[in-house]
Design a protein around this motif. Structure first.
Motif, PDB file in Angstrom:
ATOM      1  N   PRO A 619       0.818  -1.214   0.000  1.00 24.75           N
ATOM      2  CA  PRO A 619       0.000   0.000   0.000  1.00 24.75           C
ATOM      3  C   PRO A 619       0.856   1.272   0.000  1.00 24.75           C
ATOM      4  O   PRO A 619       0.404   2.335  -0.430  1.00 24.75           O
ATOM      5  N   GLU A 620       2.098   1.151   0.422  1.00 23.93           N
ATOM      6  CA  GLU A 620       2.983   2.317   0.460  1.00 23.93           C
ATOM      7  C   GLU A 620       3.479   2.699  -0.931  1.00 23.93           C
ATOM      8  O   GLU A 620       3.712   3.870  -1.201  1.00 23.93           O
ATOM      9  N   THR A 621       3.687   1.707  -1.780  1.00 21.34           N
ATOM     10  CA  THR A 621       4.314   1.957  -3.090  1.00 21.34           C
ATOM     11  C   THR A 621       3.411   1.596  -4.262  1.00 21.34           C
ATOM     12  O   THR A 621       3.667   2.001  -5.393  1.00 21.34           O
ATOM     13  N   ILE A 747      -5.101   3.692  -5.918  1.00 26.30           N
ATOM     14  CA  ILE A 747      -5.512   3.510  -4.520  1.00 26.30           C
ATOM     15  C   ILE A 747      -5.823   4.877  -3.888  1.00 26.30           C
ATOM     16  O   ILE A 747      -6.842   5.059  -3.225  1.00 26.30           O
ATOM     17  N   LYS A 748      -4.921   5.819  -4.172  1.00 25.63           N
ATOM     18  CA  LYS A 748      -5.128   7.161  -3.618  1.00 25.63           C
ATOM     19  C   LYS A 748      -6.463   7.732  -4.090  1.00 25.63           C
ATOM     20  O   LYS A 748      -7.229   8.326  -3.327  1.00 25.63           O
ATOM     21  N   ALA A 749      -6.744   7.595  -5.366  1.00 26.70           N
ATOM     22  CA  ALA A 749      -7.989   8.141  -5.928  1.00 26.70           C
ATOM     23  C   ALA A 749      -9.191   7.473  -5.275  1.00 26.70           C
ATOM     24  O   ALA A 749     -10.197   8.123  -4.950  1.00 26.70           O
ATOM     25  N   LYS A 750      -9.067   6.184  -5.088  1.00 27.89           N
ATOM     26  CA  LYS A 750     -10.157   5.426  -4.457  1.00 27.89           C
ATOM     27  C   LYS A 750     -10.383   5.930  -3.028  1.00 27.89           C
ATOM     28  O   LYS A 750     -11.540   6.152  -2.621  1.00 27.89           O
ATOM     29  N   GLU A 751      -9.253   6.105  -2.298  1.00 28.66           N
ATOM     30  CA  GLU A 751      -9.377   6.601  -0.915  1.00 28.66           C
ATOM     31  C   GLU A 751     -10.068   7.971  -0.898  1.00 28.66           C
ATOM     32  O   GLU A 751     -10.938   8.237  -0.081  1.00 28.66           O
TER      33      GLU A 751
END
Lengths: 760, 760
Positions: A619-621, A747-751
């Motif tokens: 999840p970090e990268t 992932i960022k966009a989803k968050e």
């Protein structure tokens, strides 16, 4: 696995292994001829530019420079067409445009001129002495841009072809495809759930280890010999012959060992330049591409765009599908649209189907096939859509596939009817496989599934099988061995003639001494060429029986044969050995036995497979690490199981690269990553041990139930990984490659979405 | 000459001419491989010696020396025989003895050991470091000595074979031949005149320009490739395979251009040594013989001894003949006795005939065939005897031949019956030829006549003819081109397929990619191999008709073909071109057309000829100068008249050398003239323009009436010259060569006789 055959279904020694391991195998670059010159190509730094002039007078003054060629040295297209009078796998006019820029450059790396000199260093120096006056033109970077009505035309003479219709207006679209079956509108209306998604995939390279290499020699009387690594010696012969107006019989192409092709060694640009230089200098010439040239100026795969819409009833039954496919073919038309179409949703039984397809040009290298050409991108799109659909239906993704998978009697996307196929058996193997049934462990992990198929090419094949005086047999053909087919051909001959394996040799000879056979592409060699070999064996056996009969004083119809022995079925005492009959061909002068086999217009023997993958996403990268992989495939009959496994594992590995790391990075039409450092292929650290499981549902046509195996295995990985990433992260990746960066931002966009949704 | 054919009977371009003229043709020595070593052979200086020990330890310490081999490196004969299980053109045990001296040397030049090193210089140096301890044995210099009961045995294990009888006691006689027909005793009793003469001929060399040369490479997995100039790639393969226990299919022999063979490039001693060194070092090895080695250690022709007795009636009719023939085969048995016997007096119709023959060993190199093997010496003996007989009968020497010449229905010396032959036509051509009818001018001149024949080998042949997609055709075989047979094969294919010559190519490929075909020997290629080619064309044509039929929607039985066009004989409008049908094999994927042809056990097609020669003998020196020559020969059909003339002229030239200047000069078994300076072949100054006259009496079997032409032309010259010398000087020469010295002393002896006779 047990096999009912003696030599088939067994992992036998690879006949070329030792030579390759100890470095004695000779590849394209390994030819040395007395007085040989070295050739080098001047390539355009501009993706799209008019060539106002080429001045190579200075280059010619450099000591050691023997010749410079440009497109002016080519016969005119009209002359070449009239002289050749046949058909090529690639349009003659188009390949001529690619060979040497004729008035305008079409992509970064396009050949402008070529030099032959006494050393590589001098040839390279000479390139710097060639002055080209360019007028820069706007760059058409991709198919979507190319299709816009206001985009300038790359080829003012390119008329769009639509199947069954006359050419339309000039455009950047080479071919339009419209295909429909059933009543898609009605199908969608009957659906309880409809999903529609759009996708984009990148241009990737086949990444073979061996760069293109070639040596050529024009004899005193104009006869040309070409030594090169190619997938098809006859295709190479015909392309060069057509471009340069050489009678086919006066051009001998000798196949060297090939260090990987995967579809990327079908064109013959370098080979043709080498021949031109050899003709102009009267001396042998060798050319080897640098890696930079391989990336910039050979044929990578087509980047593509898809919209997929699928409807299904609550019980999971698919009622309709629509696929829009746009394949970017690069500098000239002729990408994998047709092949992508035929295989696309071929793993599904779909009653109502509409497909629109476009083959579009842009300022990039002209694409070439890459393992199941065009199918990996479209299967990524289709399988992701199906995965979403299954989820929406609340169905297990495997059960959804089992519910809708294609079977005997179903129709392919192009309305060909399937004979017996093994997809259901493949899915059942998945269902019972430990991998599928072992729960995932640890966080950020997901398991993906995808299935897909490859039609399997057949084309036209020829082989000879000669019985030697010592009873050994030699298979002779011009069928290039890309993947171990000498080994499997040897097994087929041993089985068909019931001879010990060590008495069978297989030879791939040149175009001048072997009957015409088509290129090694499309998983066709073991199945289709193997059929020709099998028939040649039957022919040889019949001749041997006819020789045995008078020796036993019985009718040939009464002769039986097994395991190296002929006997009369009416009198078992009357028997003679294979070796004795063979020996008489020499010692009693009865003359050789040469079996002849052809296989043309064979029914297809499609290959189906399904892949299970476990990934862990950091999840970090955003990095998706492959943790476990199982590939299940129907091989019909796995002639050589270890080789089949090798094909499956190789396909998965290339599919992983396509899925998560590989792409051509173009910056206004200039390729910025033409090295293996910047173009990121999977390494051993990126790929786990790939487990394989072979299903054997015999193909009803051809000998022994054999199917091709080399292509289907690449079509599933990107889709399977995308499905696993979704299950690990909740994000759907609709664009390839799914690099760490892309996954991270997804992932960022989803968050953000979730936060935003929370906020409301 | 006019020909009823389009491409046969015409002098067409020699396909290999340009390449040879401009130096691009690659011969045996022209192979260069990376990392290649150079091999050299240590040869015995002693014609007959026991080898007590060979110590090559010092040679191995020399830097650059990679291997030394001796007979100890050979598989045992028993192993080799068991492993090969076939037959060779030369007995395996005998060729093994020649290859590397095994315990004892058999002739001056016999190979003792061979070295491979990084340079030729080092290899030569290394030879000097090998110590061989010899025990000298008495030299058996010739067949007459060898046959004496008190002469030691060269091979204690050599048992005399007599046709149809069990081996007799060990002796220096390998084979005894006893043949009789009719009642010779009665025949001689019926004769009015009987002549009996004895003759002796010398050992001569074929004198090819290119020395033996070979390169070999053993792959990592033991597969061997051999590049060499040889008359028969399959014979080369089989000999090496048998000697070294290599599976035939694992040994590929690639033919290089050959710079003359004439029968002398059938053995494979050098090739086998090269392979042994390649196997032992794991590196490519090349070996080239020096001219000294060629003379000392290859296979020259057999020196021979004859007694000929012929009886005739007053009207010239021959009633009986007796021939005793002793052929010296050199180090091991197997000389040309059989071939000499079969052709010997084959030009005559002889009702009662007895022939005794002996094949005898001596300490000289083992002989090999030389153009009409064994026949030139015996024809010299027979024709000289016939010339004497005609004179004694008071008959014109030509009329005597016309009275007794062989014709259809007559029997050959071995009792084969002649089909249609052209000897009478040849003699009639002589009778009407200006040369025969122009009176001789000037003193010391004489005109000679001789006739002779060559049986013509047939053996076993195979060929493939492939129809390419552009309508061109390629003939493929392993039949080595010694004499222009690619050119004549091309003509045969063009004629048989009715295609323009430029659309036909001919390829001689290697043993691994072509069907088994026997060696190019005995004038068999154009006739016997040509028959296989013709049959392959018929097969290809039948396949093409079968392809054309469905395209025209007619039965294949109704298809006619001519000049590149197929049509229906029932509807002339229904037509399709050869090119169209050919194109469809590729473009419509109908698959290749490969014609297959074999020719085995063909009836012979004997070649007959007669030569007229005018010589002038310098009474001061004895030198016989050739002033005019006319060769008349029946070619059946002269496929390529200029090539036929070339064969005839070449045969005459070699026959002149044999007749007047060439001989091996042995001094107690040591060859003293192994150079072209001391071994005197004819130069352009010795040979006049040779006039040729081709008669065409078609051979009844095989296509187009073709007969071989390459051998008969060498059999007459010595006899014709002897006859001319007699007419110029009054002396009969019964020994070859008829050097100036020999003629001078013969004239002196004759003068002495006359003076003596006067004195009485």
């Amino acid at each position: 696995m047990t096999s009912k055959y003696k030599y088939l279904g067994k992992t036998t020694e690879a006949v070329d292994a030792l030579e390759k391991v100890i470095g004695k195998a000779a590849f394209g670059a390994d030819i040395h001829l007395p007085g040989m010159l070295y050739g080098k190509v001047l390539r355009s730094p501009h993706p799209h530019a008019k060539i106002k002039s080429i001045d190579y007078s200075k280059a010619l003054t450099l000591e050691g420079v023997k010749a410079v060629i440009t497109s002016k040295d080519l016969p005119s297209l009209e002359d070449a067409r009239a002289s050749f009078g046949g058909e090529l796998t690639m349009d003659l006019g188009q390949i001529r445009k690619l060979l040497l820029a004729d008035g305008k450059t079409l992509f970064d790396g396009h050949a402008i001129a070529a030099v032959a000199a006494t050393s590589l260093e001098i040839a390279e120096q000479a390139l710097e002495l060639i002055n080209v006056d360019y007028e820069i033109l706007p760059v058409i970077e991709n198919a979507l841009q190319a299709m816009r009505p206001d985009t300038p035309l790359i080829h003012p003479d390119l008329y769009t072809r639509t199947l069954g219709e006359k050419p339309k207006a000039p455009s950047n679209i080479g071919t339009m495809l419209e295909h429909q079956r059933g009543d898609p509108e009605k199908g969608f209306a009957e659906a309880d759930v409809v999903v529609e998604e759009s996708f984009e995939t990148a241009m990737v390279h086949q990444g073979y280890i061996e760069p293109q290499a070639c040596a050529a020699w024009a004899d005193g009387d104009g006869k040309v010999t070409v030594w090169t690594s190619t997938q098809g010696i006859f295709n190479t012969r015909d392309q060069i012959a057509a471009l340069l107006k050489i009678t086919r019989g006066r051009l001998n192409v000798v196949p060297m060992e090939i260090g990987g092709g995967f579809g990327g060694k079908n064109d013959n640009l370098l080979q043709t330049l080498t021949v031109m230089l050899a003709q102009k200098t009267g001396r042998p010439v060798k050319m080897i591409m640098s890696r930079d040239e391989v990336f910039r100026a050979t044929g990578p795969s087509s980047p593509a765009y898809f919209t997929v819409k699928v409807g299904a009833k609550k019980d999971g039954e698919i009622t309709a599908a629509y696929i829009k496919m746009i394949y970017d073919s690069g500098a000239v038309p002729g990408g994998p649209l047709h092949l992508g179409w035929v295989a696309s949703c071929g793993a599904y039984s779909i009653p109502n189907l509409k497909i629109d397809g476009y083959d579009v040009v842009s300022n990039k290298p002209r694409v070439q096939p890459y393992r199941a050409p065009g199918v990996t991108p479209v299967v990524f799109a289709i399988e992701t859509t199906m995965d979403i659909l299954a989820e929406k239906l609340g169905m297990d993704t495997l059960k959804f596939r089992l519910r809708n998978c294609a079977k005997e009697g179903d129709y392919m996307p192009d309305d060909q009817k399937y004979a017996r196929i093994g997809l259901k058996e493949v899915l059942e193997r998945v269902a019972s496989h430990p991998h599928w049934n072992t729960p995932l462990e640890g966080p950020n992990r997901g398991r993906g599934l995808a299935m897909g198929m490859w039609t399997g090419a057949t084309l036209s094949s020829s082989a000879l099988v000669m019985v030697n005086g010592d009873g050994s047999a030699t298979g002779v053909s011009g069928q290039v061995d890309l993947t171990g087919t000498r080994t499997t051909t040897r097994q087929i001959i041993a089985e068909a003639l019931q001879l010990p394996l060590e008495k069978v040799q297989v030879r791939v000879a040149d175009t001048e001494s072997t009957p015409y056979t088509m290129t090694s592409v499309g998983s066709r060699t073991t199945y289709a060429f193997g059929t020709a070999v099998y028939r040649a064996c039957q022919d040889a056996l019949a001749q041997m029986k006819a020789r045995a009969a008078p020796q036993l004083l019985v009718d040939v119809g009464d002769i039986e044969y097994a395991e190296g022995k002929f006997w009369s079925k009416k009198d078992l005492e009357k028997a003679v050995s294979w070796n004795e009959v063979a020996r008489n061909t020499q010692t009693r002068g009865e003359g050789m036995v040469t079996g002849r086999g052809s296989a043309t217009r064979l029914p297809i023997a499609p290959e189906f497979n399904a892949h299970i993958v476990d990934v862990e996403v950091d999840p970090e990268t955003g990095k998706a690490s492959i943790k476990r992989w199982t590939a299940v495939q129907d091989a019909g009959l796995a002639v050589n199981p270890m080789q089949v496994e090798g094909q499956m594992q190789g396909g998965v590995t290339q599919g992983i690269g396509w899925g998560i790391s590989e792409y051509y990075y173009y910056d206004k039409g200039k390729l910025r990553n033409p090295t293996f450092l910047d173009y990121r292929m999977p390494t051993s650290l990126d790929v786990p041990m790939i487990d394989t499981s072979i299903v054997e549902v015999p193909a009803p046509d051809g000998p022994y139930g054999i199917r091709g195996v080399g292509e289907a295995c690449i079509v599933c990985p990107p889709a399977a990984i995308a499905s696993a990433i979704y299950r690990a992260t909740g994000v759907r990746m609709n664009k390839l490659p799914m690099t760490p960066e892309a996954v991270f931002w997804a992932i960022k966009a989803k968050e953000k979405q979730l936060v935003a949704a929370d906020g409301h």
